[in-house]
Design a protein around this motif. Structure first.
Motif, mmCIF file in Angstrom:
data_model
loop_
_atom_site.group_PDB
_atom_site.id
_atom_site.type_symbol
_atom_site.label_atom_id
_atom_site.label_comp_id
_atom_site.label_asym_id
_atom_site.label_seq_id
_atom_site.Cartn_x
_atom_site.Cartn_y
_atom_site.Cartn_z
ATOM 1 N N GLN A 186 -7.861 -3.987 -15.970
ATOM 2 C CA GLN A 186 -6.488 -4.061 -15.463
ATOM 3 C C GLN A 186 -5.906 -5.472 -15.533
ATOM 4 O OE1 GLN A 186 -7.954 -1.774 -11.850
ATOM 5 N NE2 GLN A 186 -5.844 -1.047 -11.908
ATOM 6 N N PHE A 188 -14.543 1.678 -13.887
ATOM 7 C CA PHE A 188 -13.772 2.710 -14.618
ATOM 8 C C PHE A 188 -13.848 2.647 -16.149
ATOM 9 C CE2 PHE A 188 -10.356 2.952 -10.957
ATOM 10 C CZ PHE A 188 -11.291 3.560 -10.132
ATOM 11 N N ASN A 200 -14.559 4.283 -2.585
ATOM 12 C CA ASN A 200 -13.293 4.245 -1.840
ATOM 13 C C ASN A 200 -13.518 5.109 -0.592
ATOM 14 O OD1 ASN A 200 -10.772 5.363 -0.888
ATOM 15 N ND2 ASN A 200 -9.801 4.508 -2.690
ATOM 16 N N TYR A 205 -7.404 1.909 1.463
ATOM 17 C CA TYR A 205 -5.937 1.767 1.419
ATOM 18 C C TYR A 205 -5.285 2.459 2.614
ATOM 19 C CZ TYR A 205 -6.428 -0.466 -3.053
ATOM 20 O OH TYR A 205 -6.763 -1.368 -4.032
ATOM 21 N N TRP A 209 2.046 6.145 -0.651
ATOM 22 C CA TRP A 209 0.740 6.040 0.021
ATOM 23 C C TRP A 209 0.995 5.678 1.480
ATOM 24 C CZ3 TRP A 209 -3.472 3.138 -3.392
ATOM 25 C CH2 TRP A 209 -3.617 3.831 -4.607
ATOM 26 N N GLU A 212 -11.443 -3.848 -1.583
ATOM 27 C CA GLU A 212 -10.034 -3.609 -1.908
ATOM 28 C C GLU A 212 -9.289 -3.155 -0.666
ATOM 29 O OE1 GLU A 212 -9.021 -1.094 -5.276
ATOM 30 O OE2 GLU A 212 -10.789 -1.795 -6.365
ATOM 31 N N HIS A 214 -2.436 4.004 -12.836
ATOM 32 C CA HIS A 214 -1.626 5.008 -13.524
ATOM 33 C C HIS A 214 -0.132 4.840 -13.264
ATOM 34 C CE1 HIS A 214 -2.137 6.607 -9.516
ATOM 35 N NE2 HIS A 214 -1.306 7.594 -9.738
ATOM 36 N N GLN A 215 0.245 3.682 -12.668
ATOM 37 C CA GLN A 215 1.669 3.512 -12.385
ATOM 38 C C GLN A 215 2.228 2.201 -12.924
ATOM 39 O OE1 GLN A 215 0.869 4.861 -8.330
ATOM 40 N NE2 GLN A 215 2.627 6.227 -8.495
ATOM 41 N N TYR A 219 0.518 -5.716 -6.811
ATOM 42 C CA TYR A 219 -0.303 -5.930 -5.618
ATOM 43 C C TYR A 219 -0.640 -7.396 -5.392
ATOM 44 C CZ TYR A 219 -1.735 -0.926 -5.264
ATOM 45 O OH TYR A 219 -1.784 0.437 -5.118
HETATM 46 C C1 BGP Z 1 -8.339 1.639 -6.576
HETATM 47 C C2 BGP Z 1 -8.936 1.096 -7.838
HETATM 48 C C3 BGP Z 1 -8.243 -0.079 -8.412
HETATM 49 C C4 BGP Z 1 -6.765 -0.163 -8.139
HETATM 50 C C5 BGP Z 1 -6.342 0.330 -6.782
HETATM 51 C C6 BGP Z 1 -4.858 0.548 -6.628
HETATM 52 O O1 BGP Z 1 -8.565 3.001 -6.535
HETATM 53 O O2 BGP Z 1 -10.291 0.735 -7.652
HETATM 54 O O3 BGP Z 1 -8.605 -0.188 -9.765
HETATM 55 O O4 BGP Z 1 -5.948 0.088 -9.184
HETATM 56 O O5 BGP Z 1 -6.975 1.531 -6.429
HETATM 57 O O6 BGP Z 1 -4.504 1.758 -7.233
HETATM 58 P P1 BGP Z 1 -3.250 1.955 -8.154
HETATM 59 O O7 BGP Z 1 -3.401 0.965 -9.257
HETATM 60 O O8 BGP Z 1 -3.337 3.359 -8.642
HETATM 61 O O9 BGP Z 1 -2.073 1.714 -7.311
#
Ligand code: BGP
Length: 468
Positions: free
Chosen positions: A23, A122, A221, A296, A342, A368, A423-424, A430
């Motif tokens: 990423q 990933f 996660n 998260y 979210w 994270e 995916h966005q 962030y």
């Molecule tokens: C987690 C992943 C990260 C990261 C983050 C934020 O699930 O480990 O790689 O991307 O989420 O998610 P997103 O990028 O979908 O907002």
């Protein structure tokens, strides 16, 4: 309960930040790097960035680490791209790739920043995927070999190792994050999961054998699941989903056994993996030194929809729509949501810490946590007060968890610098550092510290005393 006085953050607390290779690095085919599943799937929706350039960290590594040092980071959690080290996953080693991570690690150490290395985030090598990926048991040996190469190359410089990032999300929502093909049957996914468990166990054993003073742990996660109401059926659904989403993965990683509720669920859906003689002994013999986890927000569920009713199915790492006969994902009316839908639940962070500590009694490392938002660059500045608020609220809950008696090693929010979302795209930012690029237009990729950068610097230099 409410405390009159809070414990302080321990000396040596790892105030850090996180990224992942695919990423942030870009340079997707530079200096001998092979393609990963992410490159091969070209995982993008129309108008959303791919992962070829990202933040071009590969070519900005010294500048980026200098900025991390300016922010005062004590640790930096990043991943190593398997395909830079071994382009086809199990063949020849690519020296240029090995050298890149030596440069990164040396530069971190020169700036007094502790490297925390994720071995796999990933980006499975596409060549292994073509041979069946994790469903193919040979991938276990390929991962163990990769792990041993990392330990012998970087073991004298790296103390903290993470095996596999969010294995649970790759199994539960792999389509959304682009790690599995659309329509992969659950039986294949859970066979792949068993192989990942074995691969992780072999990496832990190798780490302990080769690097006696290193520490290694899984990095799922984890988000505690709440029942929507005190209806016992809702409570049961929440318990089921906690088992399927969270404990299944950690019970196998830490206790070397498969969670019984989750196992029964696998039987119900016809997805129990083939477990060979000796496999469970391998899982049992490999014990992690700590648990890393990404958080998260919590989740909320109710009892499953009545038989025959449609269960919606659009899910990602945080939004779980539901599953027939198991649970229904619902909105928690007590929680606000981000611009990307979210939920935000700082108290759920503390609840999650407590559940993890009670269950496993291993030190916890946050790898994270963060807020994805539409940041705007205005006259060279980004006023991301919303991110400061989010992080502050979560840091307060860490302090409460520490006061509760939980052993917390560090906090590495997502993300050290802007990067491409799973995916966005690029619009969902962030980072503490803004990277000047658009979805399709790379602009000048210049770096700009955001307001949150200066705020976090103060938090770190006061060891969490000054959160204002
Ligand atoms: C987690 C992943 C990260 C990261 C983050 C934020 O699930 O480990 O790689 O991307 O989420 O998610 P997103 O990028 O979908 O907002």
């Amino acid at each position: 309960m409410k405390y009159r006085e809070l414990d302080t953050f321990p000396e040596g607390f790892l105030w850090g930040a996180s990224t992942s290779a695919y990423q942030v690095e870009g340079a997707w085919d530079t200096d001998g790097k092979g393609p990963s599943v992410i490159d091969a799937n070209g995982h993008t929706a129309p108008g959303i960035s791919d992962f070829r350039v990202c933040s071009d960290h590969y070519h900005h590594v010294e500048e980026d680490v200098a900025l991390f040092a300016q922010m005062g980071l004590k640790s930096y959690r990043f991943s190593i791209a398997w395909t830079r080290i071994i382009p086809d996953g199990d063949g020849l080693v690519n020296q240029a790739g090995v050298d890149f991570y030596h440069r990164l690690i040396d530069s971190l150490i020169a700036h007094g920043i502790e490297p925390i290395v994720t071995m796999y985030h990933f980006d499975l090598p596409a060549a292994l995927d073509a041979k069946g990926g994790w469903e193919n048991r040979d991938t276990v040996a390929a991962f163990e070999r990769f792990a041993r190469i990392l330990f012998s190359e970087y073991g004298s410089k790296v103390t903290y190792w993470l095996t596999i990032n969010e294995q649970n999300m790759m199994i539960l929502v792999g389509e959304a994050i682009g790690t599995v093909k659309k329509g992969s049957p659950k039986s294949s996914l859970y066979q792949a999961n068993h192989h990942m468990m074995l691969a992780q166990a072999k990496a832990i054993l190798a780490c302990h054998e080769m690097l006696p003073s290193a520490k290694i742990g899984p990095a799922p996660n984890i988000a505690l699941t709440y029942p929507e109401t005190c209806d016992p059926e809702d409570v049961l659904a929440a318990d089921d989903f906690n088992s399927i989403r969270n404990w299944f993965y950690l019970d196998a990683s830490v206790r070397g056994m498969y969670n019984s509720v989750a196992w029964r669920y696998l039987r119900e859906i016809g997805a129990t993996p083939n477990v060979e003689a000796g496999d469970m002994d391998v899982l049992k013999s490999a014990t992690p030194d700590f648990i890393a986890f990404n958080y998260y927000a919590s989740m909320t569920v109710s009892k499953p929809a009545p038989e025959g009713a449609a269960t919606p199915d659009s899910s990602d790492q945080q939004l779980f729509a539901g599953e027939a006969n198991v649970f229904l994902g619902v909105k928690n009316p007590h929680l606000p949501s981000t611009d990307f839908g979210w939920e935000m639940d700082p108290i759920g962070f503390r609840n999650t810490f407590r559940a993890l500590w009670d269950r496993y009694h291993l030190p916890l490392l946050v790898t994270e946590n963060g807020l994805g938002a539409f940041d705007k660059l205005e006259d060279g500045a980004v006023h991301d007060q919303y991110r400061i608020n989010y992080l502050r609220d979560h840091i307060k809950q860490i302090q409460l968890a520490i006061t509760d008696g939980v052993e917390v090693l560090g906090y590495n929010p997502w993300s050290a610098i802007d990067l491409v979302s799973t995916h966005q795209g690029v619009a969902k930012r962030y980072g503490f550092i803004f990277v000047n690029r658009g979805e399709g237009d790379m602009l000048d990729l210049a770096r700009y510290p955001k307001d949150s950068f200066y705020w976090y610097k103060k938090v770190i230099s006061s060891n969490g005393d000054d959160l204002n």
